[in-house]
Motif scaffolding. Structure first.
Motif, PDB file in Angstrom:
ATOM      1  N   PHE A   8     105.920   5.864 -52.914  1.00 41.24           N
ATOM      2  CA  PHE A   8     107.035   5.717 -54.333  1.00 41.24           C
ATOM      3  C   PHE A   8     107.760   4.593 -54.083  1.00 41.24           C
ATOM      4  O   PHE A   8     108.492   4.454 -52.961  1.00 41.24           O
ATOM      5  N   ASP A   9     108.207   3.884 -54.931  1.00 37.67           N
ATOM      6  CA  ASP A   9     109.423   3.065 -54.945  1.00 37.67           C
ATOM      7  C   ASP A   9     110.567   4.051 -54.986  1.00 37.67           C
ATOM      8  O   ASP A   9     110.420   5.262 -55.325  1.00 37.67           O
ATOM      9  N   MET A  10     111.578   3.605 -54.867  1.00 42.30           N
ATOM     10  CA  MET A  10     112.950   4.402 -54.982  1.00 42.30           C
ATOM     11  C   MET A  10     113.640   4.370 -56.213  1.00 42.30           C
ATOM     12  O   MET A  10     113.730   5.286 -56.805  1.00 42.30           O
ATOM     13  N   ASP A  11     114.243   3.033 -56.435  1.00 41.27           N
ATOM     14  CA  ASP A  11     115.239   2.886 -57.652  1.00 41.27           C
ATOM     15  C   ASP A  11     114.557   2.851 -58.763  1.00 41.27           C
ATOM     16  O   ASP A  11     113.782   1.954 -58.751  1.00 41.27           O
ATOM     17  N   GLY A  12     114.637   3.789 -59.698  1.00 40.75           N
ATOM     18  CA  GLY A  12     113.884   3.528 -61.248  1.00 40.75           C
ATOM     19  C   GLY A  12     112.638   4.572 -60.963  1.00 40.75           C
ATOM     20  O   GLY A  12     111.982   4.528 -61.889  1.00 40.75           O
ATOM     21  N   THR A  13     112.377   4.952 -59.783  1.00 38.75           N
ATOM     22  CA  THR A  13     111.104   5.891 -59.776  1.00 38.75           C
ATOM     23  C   THR A  13     111.307   7.170 -59.210  1.00 38.75           C
ATOM     24  O   THR A  13     111.301   8.359 -59.985  1.00 38.75           O
ATOM     25  N   ILE A 165     103.299   4.461 -56.888  1.00 35.58           N
ATOM     26  CA  ILE A 165     104.017   4.732 -58.220  1.00 35.58           C
ATOM     27  C   ILE A 165     105.270   3.896 -58.116  1.00 35.58           C
ATOM     28  O   ILE A 165     106.076   3.977 -57.236  1.00 35.58           O
ATOM     29  N   ASP A 166     105.498   2.976 -59.358  1.00 36.51           N
ATOM     30  CA  ASP A 166     106.782   2.088 -59.351  1.00 36.51           C
ATOM     31  C   ASP A 166     107.129   1.972 -60.704  1.00 36.51           C
ATOM     32  O   ASP A 166     106.512   2.229 -61.680  1.00 36.51           O
ATOM     33  N   ASP A 167     108.513   1.223 -61.079  1.00 35.24           N
ATOM     34  CA  ASP A 167     108.895   1.194 -62.178  1.00 35.24           C
ATOM     35  C   ASP A 167     108.726  -0.286 -62.773  1.00 35.24           C
ATOM     36  O   ASP A 167     109.038  -0.930 -63.987  1.00 35.24           O
ATOM     37  N   THR A 168     108.142  -1.317 -61.835  1.00 35.46           N
ATOM     38  CA  THR A 168     108.300  -2.914 -61.992  1.00 35.46           C
ATOM     39  C   THR A 168     106.934  -3.341 -62.134  1.00 35.46           C
ATOM     40  O   THR A 168     106.040  -3.221 -61.394  1.00 35.46           O
ATOM     41  N   TYR A 169     106.612  -4.058 -63.301  1.00 36.04           N
ATOM     42  CA  TYR A 169     105.339  -4.553 -63.624  1.00 36.04           C
ATOM     43  C   TYR A 169     104.768  -5.672 -62.540  1.00 36.04           C
ATOM     44  O   TYR A 169     103.646  -5.444 -61.891  1.00 36.04           O
TER      45      TYR A 169
HETATM   46 MG   LIG Z   1     112.081   0.260 -58.948  1.00 41.86          MG
END
Ligand SMILES: [Mg+2]
Length: 218
Positions: A8-13, A165-169
């Motif tokens: 997992f990504d942390m910030d935004g995820t 899992i991340d929020d950045t393309y």
């Molecule tokens: Mg992030």
């Protein structure tokens, strides 16, 4: 069922990006305005230029770099607003479910060690994770093609079987190029921003939306 690694990504995820947006878009500019005799709009413009200049580099994620560059104590500003650090919907529920099923969870974040520790001290994340990895200790940000090679050397894992899992393309794209076959994107990293649509990767909003897929990903 085969045990897998969920990274997992942390910030935004795992955590609501609204906190980081608050720090970088409001708290930092306001602090600069206090210290500089310039027009607030000019200060914000200059800051935005600096953000753009260092995007996708380790410097961008470094609290030390920004403290030195802007001559304000970034970490202290973080501490003052730490009560705004919040998990995203379904965060702990998903982590508990993955742990219960025997899957390994890792954090793989671009947050530097100081920021990472601050987030861990102000949330209940830590006990769910086998490894907590900051790109500061890897030497490259997640967007860099060297990043996963160095993670693999330090923490060997099966790239084909792991889930990321991340929020950045750009970060997801780099993971895909490295060989990840299970990547997921977060559709609303910040509770204060619009939900993103037409994403280039399978996406979830609440983290618990991943639960129906856990058995299928194995
Ligand atoms: Mg992030």
């Amino acid at each position: 069922m085969k045990k897998q690694i969920y990274m997992f990504d942390m910030d935004g995820t795992l955590l609501d990006l609204a906190y980081d947006e608050l720090i970088w878009n409001t708290v930092v500019p306001n602090e600069l305005v206090k210290h500089h005799p310039m027009q607030p709009e000019k200060i914000k413009q200059k800051l935005h230029q600096q953000y753009t200049e260092y995007q996708n580099t380790l410097s961008w994620y470094s609290t030390t770099f920004w403290s030195n560059t802007l001559q304000i104590d970034i970490l202290q500003l973080h501490r003052l607003h730490a009560l705004h650090i919040q998990p995203r919907a379904g965060c702990y529920e998903l982590l508990a479910e993955l742990n219960r099923r025997g899957h390994e969870c890792w954090i793989v974040t671009n947050a530097d060690l100081a920021n990472l520790n601050l987030k861990l001290e102000n949330t209940l994340l830590r006990p769910y994770f086998k490894h907590i990895i900051s790109s500061e200790s890897i030497g490259y940000p997640k967007e860099h093609e060297q990043f996963w090679h160095h993670v693999m050397a330090k923490y060997p894992f099966s790239v084909k079987e792991s889930v990321f899992i991340d929020d950045t393309y750009r970060v997801l794209n780099q993971a895909e190029q490295y060989g990840f076959q299970h990547v997921w994107m977060i559709s609303q990293p910040s509770s204060q921003s619009e939900m993103k649509t037409q994403l280039p990767y399978p996406s979830i909003n609440a983290l618990t939306d991943l639960i129906p897929f856990i058995s299928r990903l194995s």
